[in-house]
Scaffold this active site. Structure first.
Site, mmCIF file in Angstrom:
data_model
loop_
_atom_site.group_PDB
_atom_site.id
_atom_site.type_symbol
_atom_site.label_atom_id
_atom_site.label_comp_id
_atom_site.label_asym_id
_atom_site.label_seq_id
_atom_site.Cartn_x
_atom_site.Cartn_y
_atom_site.Cartn_z
ATOM 1 N N THR A 264 0.825 -1.221 0.000
ATOM 2 C CA THR A 264 0.000 0.000 0.000
ATOM 3 C C THR A 264 0.848 1.254 0.000
ATOM 4 O OG1 THR A 264 -1.777 -1.108 1.163
ATOM 5 C CG2 THR A 264 -1.728 1.268 1.360
ATOM 6 N N SER B 265 1.577 -7.476 -1.231
ATOM 7 C CA SER B 265 2.254 -8.554 -0.497
ATOM 8 C C SER B 265 1.390 -9.794 -0.333
ATOM 9 C CB SER B 265 2.758 -8.064 0.855
ATOM 10 O OG SER B 265 1.727 -7.983 1.799
ATOM 11 N N SER B 266 0.119 -9.709 -0.678
ATOM 12 C CA SER B 266 -0.710 -10.925 -0.666
ATOM 13 C C SER B 266 -0.215 -11.901 -1.737
ATOM 14 C CB SER B 266 -2.172 -10.583 -0.937
ATOM 15 O OG SER B 266 -2.585 -9.595 -0.040
ATOM 16 N N THR C 77 1.693 -4.664 4.207
ATOM 17 C CA THR C 77 1.501 -5.063 5.612
ATOM 18 C C THR C 77 0.885 -6.460 5.748
ATOM 19 O OG1 THR C 77 -0.657 -3.976 5.678
ATOM 20 C CG2 THR C 77 1.246 -2.699 6.440
ATOM 21 N N CYS D 164 -4.471 -18.419 20.571
ATOM 22 C CA CYS D 164 -4.445 -17.164 21.348
ATOM 23 C C CYS D 164 -3.262 -16.312 20.904
ATOM 24 C CB CYS D 164 -4.275 -17.448 22.838
ATOM 25 S SG CYS D 164 -5.639 -18.362 23.535
HETATM 26 N N1 ASP Z 1 -2.594 -5.507 0.441
HETATM 27 C C1 ASP Z 1 -1.515 -4.631 0.859
HETATM 28 C C2 ASP Z 1 -0.244 -5.432 0.868
HETATM 29 O O1 ASP Z 1 -0.032 -6.190 1.770
HETATM 30 C C3 ASP Z 1 -1.809 -4.070 2.187
HETATM 31 C C4 ASP Z 1 -0.760 -3.127 2.732
HETATM 32 O O2 ASP Z 1 0.293 -2.921 2.217
HETATM 33 O O3 ASP Z 1 -1.029 -2.534 3.792
HETATM 34 O O4 ASP Z 1 0.556 -5.315 -0.032
#
Ligand code: ASP
Length: 354
Positions: A24, A68-69, A99, A288
Site C-alpha cells: 500500500t 504482499s498478498s 503489511t 491465542c
Molecule cells: N494488500 C496490501 C499489501 O499487503 C496491504 C498493505 O500494504 O497494507 O501489499
C-alpha cells in the site's frame, strides 16, 4: 532479474539500502479505483525529507512491485539475495513491504539471514504515501533513523525487525493484528524493541546483542508443502483426514485452543498418530495471541506429547509456518528437523514449557 536502482542521497555517515517490494505504501488507484503498486521513483518525490536525513540512501526496487498478498518463496529469496549482494556496502537495510504478509516475510528472512549483524527493518503503510493522512512518511523516516542508529560506531539493531506506528518489533515475533487502524502490528509475546516518541527509546535488554564476529550466510532452501490446520469445535474426521492424509503435506502447524489443547476424541488422536507415523511433522501453536502452548497441562493436550506432536511454545503462527518451510527445506533428516523445531532459531520463541 532487472532491479531498478536510484541514488537518493550521496552524503552522510551511515548508508542504508531501501528495498522496495510494493505494498500500500506506494500504491495509487488504477482506472477501476482499486489500489495497485506503482514505481518507487515517484515515491521519493513525495518524501523530500529523505534528502535531509544525513543518511546515504539508495533504493533498489523490485522490477514489478507487488501487493504482499502475492508474495512467493522466490520473493523471499530475492530479498535475501539483494541483502547478501550489498551486505558489505551498506550499514543497514530497510524493506518496504505490504503489511498483509509482512510478519511472514520478516519471520522467514530472520531464519534465512544466518549470522546477520546489521539492521534489516521491514516497514510499510496502511495508507498510500499520496494520501494526505498517510502513515507512510513517518514509518519510512523513523525506520531509516533506527536503521542508521549507532553508538560507539556500532549498530544498535542487528536483527530483522518490523517498524510500524512508533514501535520497533522483533520481526519473527510480530503479527498484523489490525487492518483499519495505524497501530497494525504488535508482538504480544515479546517486548517492544524500541518506541519512537520525541526520542527513539531503545529497549537494550530486549535487542539481540551485536556480534562483531558474525558472518552473514544466506540459507535459501525451503519447502512449501506445509499447511495450517486450525481446529474448531465440530471439525469433522473427514476434513481432518483430508488434510493430514494428503501425500503432498510434509508439515502441519496445528492451531489449537488456549494453552495447546485439542479435542481428545480417539478418532482425532488416531489421525494425528497416523500422520506422524507416516513421517509428517506436526507443530502445536496456540490460537491465542498471547501465552503459550503447554502440552500436558490439561488432559486434552497430554496425549499430544505421547504421540509425538511438537510444542511450538509461544511462537506465532506466522513464525511457525515459515520455520516449518525453512527447516523442511534445509534439514533433510527428519530427526534433526524435529530436534530444531521446538527451539529458537532466530529469537522467534522462548524455551518450551514442559
Ligand atoms: N494488500 C496490501 C499489501 O499487503 C496491504 C498493505 O500494504 O497494507 O501489499
Amino acid at each position: 532479474m532487472k532491479y531498478k536502482i536510484v541514488n537518493i542521497n550521496k552524503s552522510g555517515e551511515r548508508s542504508v539500502l531501501i528495498i522496495y517490494t510494493g505494498g500500500t505504501f506506494g500504491m495509487i488507484q488504477d482506472a477501476s479505483g482499486a489500489l495497485a503498486p506503482f514505481n518507487f521513483g515517484k515515491v521519493v518525490d513525495r518524501v523530500p525529507e529523505l534528502r535531509q536525513l544525513g543518511i546515504r540512501l539508495t533504493v533498489i526496487s523490485f522490477p514489478k512491485p507487488i501487493d504482499s498478498s502475492n508474495i512467493l518463496i522466490q520473493d523471499w529469496k530475492d530479498m535475501a539475495y539483494i541483502i547478501e549482494e550489498n551486505y558489505a556496502q551498506y550499514d543497514a537495510f530497510v524493506i518496504l513491504h505490504g503489511t498483509d504478509t509482512m510478519a511472514y516475510s520478516a519471520s522467514m528472512l530472520s531464519y534465512m539471514l544466518e549470522g546477520l549483524n546489521k539492521p534489516v527493518i521491514f516497514t510499510g503503510a496502511q495508507m498510500p504515501i499520496g494520501s494526505i493522512r498517510s502513515d507512510a512518511r513517518e514509518n519510512l523516516i523513523t525506520a531509516l533513523e533506527i536503521a542508521a542508529a549507532h553508538s560507539n560506531g556500532q549498530t544498535i539493531v542487528s536483527e530483522v525487525c518490523v517498524y510500524f506506528n512508533y514501535l520497533l518489533l522483533r520481526g519473527s515475533r510480530s503479527q498484523k493484528l489490525r487492518s483499519s487502524t495505524f497501530a497494525a502490528f504488535e508482538s504480544e509475546n515479546y517486548p517492544v524493541l524500541a518506541e519512537a516518541g520525541i526520542e527513539i527509546e531503545f529497549n537494550y535488554p530486549a535487542l539481540k546483542p551485536f556480534d562483531p564476529e558474525a558472518q552473514l550466510k544466506v540459507r535459501n532452501l525451503m519447502d512449501s508443502n506445509v499447511v495450517i490446520l486450525k481446529i474448531f469445535p465440530g471439525i469433522t474426521e473427514h476434513v481432518v483426514r483430508s488434510i493430514l492424509e494428503n501425500p503432498n503435506v510434509k508439515g502441519v502447524v496445528m492451531e489449537t485452543f488456549g494453552s495447546g489443547n485439542t479435542m481428545s476424541f480417539d478418532w482425532f488422536i488416531d489421525c494425528l498418530r497416523e500422520a506422524i507415523a507416516s513421517g509428517k511433522v506436526i507443530l502445536n501453536v496456540s490460537q491465542c495471541i498471547g501465552g503459550e502452548v503447554e502440552q500436558g497441562r490439561y488432559e486434552t493436550s497430554k496425549k499430544l506429547n505421547e504421540i509425538g506432536v511438537l510444542s511450538g511454545g509461544d511462537i506465532t503462527t506466522e513464525a511457525a509456518i515459515t520455520k516449518l518451510m525453512f527447516l523442511l527445506g534445509s534439514e533433510k533428516v527428519t530427526k534433526e528437523l524435529k530436534r530444531q523445531l521446538p527451539h529458537s532459531l532466530a529469537g522467534e520463541m522462548d524455551a518450551v514449557l514442559e
